[in-house]
Design an enzyme around this catalytic site. Structure first.
Site, PDB file in Angstrom:
ATOM      1  N   ARG A  73      44.126   9.391  42.883  1.00 19.91           N
ATOM      2  CA  ARG A  73      44.288   8.144  42.110  1.00 19.91           C
ATOM      3  C   ARG A  73      44.387   8.441  40.613  1.00 19.91           C
ATOM      4  O   ARG A  73      45.279   9.147  40.176  1.00 19.91           O
ATOM      5  CB  ARG A  73      43.163   7.156  42.420  1.00 19.91           C
ATOM      6  CG  ARG A  73      43.275   6.623  43.844  1.00 19.91           C
ATOM      7  CD  ARG A  73      42.380   5.449  44.069  1.00 19.91           C
ATOM      8  NE  ARG A  73      40.982   5.852  44.166  1.00 19.91           N
ATOM      9  CZ  ARG A  73      40.000   5.035  44.459  1.00 19.91           C
ATOM     10  NH1 ARG A  73      40.246   3.758  44.690  1.00 19.91           N
ATOM     11  NH2 ARG A  73      38.765   5.443  44.548  1.00 19.91           N
ATOM     12  N   ARG A 109      59.993  38.013  35.134  1.00 20.72           N
ATOM     13  CA  ARG A 109      59.246  39.213  35.516  1.00 20.72           C
ATOM     14  C   ARG A 109      59.167  39.393  37.043  1.00 20.72           C
ATOM     15  O   ARG A 109      58.328  40.098  37.573  1.00 20.72           O
ATOM     16  CB  ARG A 109      57.863  39.225  34.870  1.00 20.72           C
ATOM     17  CG  ARG A 109      56.862  38.245  35.437  1.00 20.72           C
ATOM     18  CD  ARG A 109      55.468  38.625  34.951  1.00 20.72           C
ATOM     19  NE  ARG A 109      54.465  37.635  35.332  1.00 20.72           N
ATOM     20  CZ  ARG A 109      53.853  37.609  36.505  1.00 20.72           C
ATOM     21  NH1 ARG A 109      54.159  38.470  37.428  1.00 20.72           N
ATOM     22  NH2 ARG A 109      52.940  36.685  36.752  1.00 20.72           N
ATOM     23  N   ARG A 135      38.685  -2.644  53.402  1.00 19.92           N
ATOM     24  CA  ARG A 135      38.527  -3.291  52.095  1.00 19.92           C
ATOM     25  C   ARG A 135      38.360  -4.780  52.384  1.00 19.92           C
ATOM     26  O   ARG A 135      38.836  -5.269  53.407  1.00 19.92           O
ATOM     27  CB  ARG A 135      39.724  -2.982  51.219  1.00 19.92           C
ATOM     28  CG  ARG A 135      39.803  -1.467  50.965  1.00 19.92           C
ATOM     29  CD  ARG A 135      40.608  -1.068  49.776  1.00 19.92           C
ATOM     30  NE  ARG A 135      40.157   0.218  49.252  1.00 19.92           N
ATOM     31  CZ  ARG A 135      40.615   1.421  49.647  1.00 19.92           C
ATOM     32  NH1 ARG A 135      41.550   1.506  50.565  1.00 19.92           N
ATOM     33  NH2 ARG A 135      40.148   2.521  49.113  1.00 19.92           N
ATOM     34  N   THR A 166      33.603   9.740  48.388  1.00 20.67           N
ATOM     35  CA  THR A 166      35.031   9.595  48.097  1.00 20.67           C
ATOM     36  C   THR A 166      35.625  10.971  47.859  1.00 20.67           C
ATOM     37  O   THR A 166      34.987  11.813  47.220  1.00 20.67           O
ATOM     38  CB  THR A 166      35.302   8.703  46.863  1.00 20.67           C
ATOM     39  OG1 THR A 166      36.636   8.949  46.391  1.00 20.67           O
ATOM     40  CG2 THR A 166      34.350   8.977  45.711  1.00 20.67           C
ATOM     41  N   GLY A 184      37.763   3.942  50.775  1.00 23.62           N
ATOM     42  CA  GLY A 184      38.474   5.067  51.399  1.00 23.62           C
ATOM     43  C   GLY A 184      37.530   5.951  52.192  1.00 23.62           C
ATOM     44  O   GLY A 184      36.422   6.221  51.754  1.00 23.62           O
ATOM     45  N   ASP A 216      35.459  10.969  41.623  1.00 22.74           N
ATOM     46  CA  ASP A 216      35.562  10.264  40.339  1.00 22.74           C
ATOM     47  C   ASP A 216      34.352   9.372  40.042  1.00 22.74           C
ATOM     48  O   ASP A 216      34.476   8.356  39.369  1.00 22.74           O
ATOM     49  CB  ASP A 216      36.862   9.433  40.295  1.00 22.74           C
ATOM     50  CG  ASP A 216      36.938   8.420  41.424  1.00 22.74           C
ATOM     51  OD1 ASP A 216      36.083   8.474  42.346  1.00 22.74           O
ATOM     52  OD2 ASP A 216      37.845   7.568  41.413  1.00 22.74           O
ATOM     53  N   ASP A 235      37.895  11.641  45.915  1.00 25.02           N
ATOM     54  CA  ASP A 235      38.396  11.759  44.535  1.00 25.02           C
ATOM     55  C   ASP A 235      37.412  12.387  43.549  1.00 25.02           C
ATOM     56  O   ASP A 235      37.809  12.805  42.467  1.00 25.02           O
ATOM     57  CB  ASP A 235      38.796  10.376  43.999  1.00 25.02           C
ATOM     58  CG  ASP A 235      39.923   9.761  44.805  1.00 25.02           C
ATOM     59  OD1 ASP A 235      40.618  10.521  45.509  1.00 25.02           O
ATOM     60  OD2 ASP A 235      40.112   8.529  44.742  1.00 25.02           O
ATOM     61  N   GLY A 293      33.091   4.641  47.484  1.00 26.12           N
ATOM     62  CA  GLY A 293      33.487   4.992  46.131  1.00 26.12           C
ATOM     63  C   GLY A 293      33.091   3.943  45.103  1.00 26.12           C
ATOM     64  O   GLY A 293      32.164   3.144  45.325  1.00 26.12           O
ATOM     65  N   ASP A 294      33.805   3.939  44.004  1.00 23.65           N
ATOM     66  CA  ASP A 294      33.475   3.090  42.861  1.00 23.65           C
ATOM     67  C   ASP A 294      33.345   1.602  43.229  1.00 23.65           C
ATOM     68  O   ASP A 294      32.370   0.946  42.849  1.00 23.65           O
ATOM     69  CB  ASP A 294      34.579   3.288  41.805  1.00 23.65           C
ATOM     70  CG  ASP A 294      34.351   2.454  40.573  1.00 23.65           C
ATOM     71  OD1 ASP A 294      33.492   2.851  39.769  1.00 23.65           O
ATOM     72  OD2 ASP A 294      35.010   1.400  40.429  1.00 23.65           O
TER      73      ASP A 294
HETATM   74  P1  ADP Z   1      36.075   2.546  47.037  1.00 25.37           P
HETATM   75  O1  ADP Z   1      34.679   2.119  47.368  1.00 25.37           O
HETATM   76  O2  ADP Z   1      36.534   3.725  47.841  1.00 25.37           O
HETATM   77  O3  ADP Z   1      36.292   2.688  45.544  1.00 25.37           O
HETATM   78  P2  ADP Z   1      37.435  -0.042  46.878  1.00 25.37           P
HETATM   79  O4  ADP Z   1      37.587   0.034  45.408  1.00 25.37           O
HETATM   80  O5  ADP Z   1      38.562  -0.565  47.675  1.00 25.37           O
HETATM   81  O6  ADP Z   1      37.069   1.368  47.517  1.00 25.37           O
HETATM   82  O7  ADP Z   1      36.143  -0.944  47.163  1.00 25.37           O
HETATM   83  C1  ADP Z   1      35.713  -1.206  48.480  1.00 25.37           C
HETATM   84  C2  ADP Z   1      35.254  -2.629  48.586  1.00 25.37           C
HETATM   85  O8  ADP Z   1      34.174  -2.860  47.674  1.00 25.37           O
HETATM   86  C3  ADP Z   1      36.282  -3.685  48.193  1.00 25.37           C
HETATM   87  O9  ADP Z   1      37.157  -4.005  49.262  1.00 25.37           O
HETATM   88  C4  ADP Z   1      35.411  -4.875  47.830  1.00 25.37           C
HETATM   89  O10 ADP Z   1      35.017  -5.585  48.983  1.00 25.37           O
HETATM   90  C5  ADP Z   1      34.177  -4.206  47.216  1.00 25.37           C
HETATM   91  N1  ADP Z   1      34.265  -4.234  45.743  1.00 25.37           N
HETATM   92  C6  ADP Z   1      35.149  -3.579  44.960  1.00 25.37           C
HETATM   93  N2  ADP Z   1      34.960  -3.863  43.648  1.00 25.37           N
HETATM   94  C7  ADP Z   1      33.933  -4.734  43.590  1.00 25.37           C
HETATM   95  C8  ADP Z   1      33.239  -5.417  42.546  1.00 25.37           C
HETATM   96  N3  ADP Z   1      33.587  -5.260  41.255  1.00 25.37           N
HETATM   97  N4  ADP Z   1      32.229  -6.249  42.878  1.00 25.37           N
HETATM   98  C9  ADP Z   1      31.858  -6.412  44.164  1.00 25.37           C
HETATM   99  N5  ADP Z   1      32.465  -5.806  45.187  1.00 25.37           N
HETATM  100  C10 ADP Z   1      33.471  -4.972  44.934  1.00 25.37           C
END
Ligand code: ADP
Length: 319
Positions: free
Chosen positions: A171, A211, A72, A125, A11, A129, A127, A102-103
């Site tokens: 989220r 009130r 993504r 991100t 994101g 988070d 979020d 992000g994560d």
């Molecule tokens: P964000 O980084 O904002 O959390 P996503 O969760 O969509 O967004 O992750 C972005 C991209 O990172 C995904 O489209 C994928 O290519 C890669 N990714 C996500 N999770 C994993 C993972 N467990 N291992 C390797 N690559 C990942």
């Protein structure tokens, strides 16, 4: 290290451009070439590379979104995909990578490190988070955007003596709802981290109404409940006109706040410093006013929770 790459993934968040600018300019300052990868990990698959210069990051510090675009990428989730990504970077002569996201993006960075590519991650991100950092890039801006929206909705809520339910992003996390709700003076806040009771919300509204309070603002985190259903129930149980406003994607956009520009600038520069020092698999983090770094795998295995004191405070201040 003579050549590094930078990408934004997942994101988008306001302040990512400040981070890209800092990566590019710090690297060039140290005579290191920089490749910009467009569309995150997807761009690694498709060799969507562009040579970055001092000028290619001019005039972007104040712009929301990301000039490198983001996406993504499912192909990157397979080991074949990731091997292809690293091979493409090596073919380009890239010796180190900075990822901003992000994560999911951070998890991707761990995998790239395992394949031998020195990789540093910057938490970006809205979020907030990501554990081990007080803030992620974009979070401060989104809070300000949401507070601004609450203020505007409050004007119409007061004029029409209505209850407003405002759904905000986040989220599975209630950071945006809680902090923007507290700063915006919301009467009730519904977040995934705290079990909620609709009767308490209704009681708050009725008490305020007795009130002479002319309106009520309830902030709901998107991951907490079905806001549409909730709005209907509030209306039925209070007998008051209740409207739902889903803020949606306006929360992602806009010029980054000064705080997010500072965070992006500091983390971007430090990411390059770490690569040049031979570090890898590190995540930048904000600790008070300090920028620190942690092992990504360790950092994301930690937990990050909302400030429960703030939740209690919001309840006290809205009586
Ligand atoms: P964000 O980084 O904002 O959390 P996503 O969760 O969509 O967004 O992750 C972005 C991209 O990172 C995904 O489209 C994928 O290519 C890669 N990714 C996500 N999770 C994993 C993972 N467990 N291992 C390797 N690559 C990942």
């Amino acid at each position: 290290m003579r050549k590094i790459a930078v990408l934004t993934s997942g994101g988008d968040a306001p302040g990512m451009n400040a981070a890209i600018r800092a990566v590019v300019r710090t690297a060039i300052y140290y005579d290191v070439e920089v490749v910009g990868v467009r569309r995150g990990y997807l761009g690694l698959m498709e060799k969507d590379f562009q040579r970055m210069s001092l000028g290619s990051v001019a005039d972007i510090i104040h712009r929301g979104g990301t000039i490198l675009l983001t996406a993504r990428c499912d192909e990157f989730l397979s080991s074949e995909g990731r091997e292809k990504a690293v091979a493409n970077l090596r073919e380009e002569g890239v010796e180190g990578l900075v990822v901003i996201g992000g994560d999911g993006t951070l998890r991707g960075a761990i995998e790239l490190h395992k394949l031998g590519l020195p990789t540093i991650a910057i938490p970006g991100t809205i979020d907030n988070d990501i554990p081990c950092t007080a803030a992620t890039i974009g979070y401060d801006t989104v809070i300000n955007t949401v507070v601004d929206s609450i203020d505007k909705i409050r004007d119409t809520a007061t004029s029409h003596e209505r209850v407003f339910v405002i759904e905000v992003m986040g989220r599975r996390s209630g950071f945006i709802a809680l902090e923007a709700g507290l700063a915006g003076g919301a009467e009730s806040i519904v977040i995934p981290e705290v079990p909620f009771n609709i009767d308490t919300v209704v009681k708050n509204i009725k008490r305020g109404n007795r009130r002479g309070k002319k309106h009520s603002i309830i902030i709901v985190a998107e991951g907490a409940i079905d806001a549409m259903e909730f709005t209907k129930e509030i209306s039925e149980k209070t007998g008051l006109e209740t409207r739902l406003s889903i803020l949606g994607y306006i929360q992602r956009g806009g010029s980054p706040s000064a705080k997010d520009r500072l965070l992006g600038s500091r983390m971007g520069a430090e990411a390059v410093n770490l690569l040049l020092r031979g570090e890898s698999k590190k995540m930048l983090a904000m600790d008070g006013e300090m920028i620190r770094n942690f092992d990504i795998e360790w950092a994301i295995s930690q937990s990050k929770t909302i400030h429960l004191d703030d939740y209690r405070l919001a309840g006290i201040l809205s009586i």
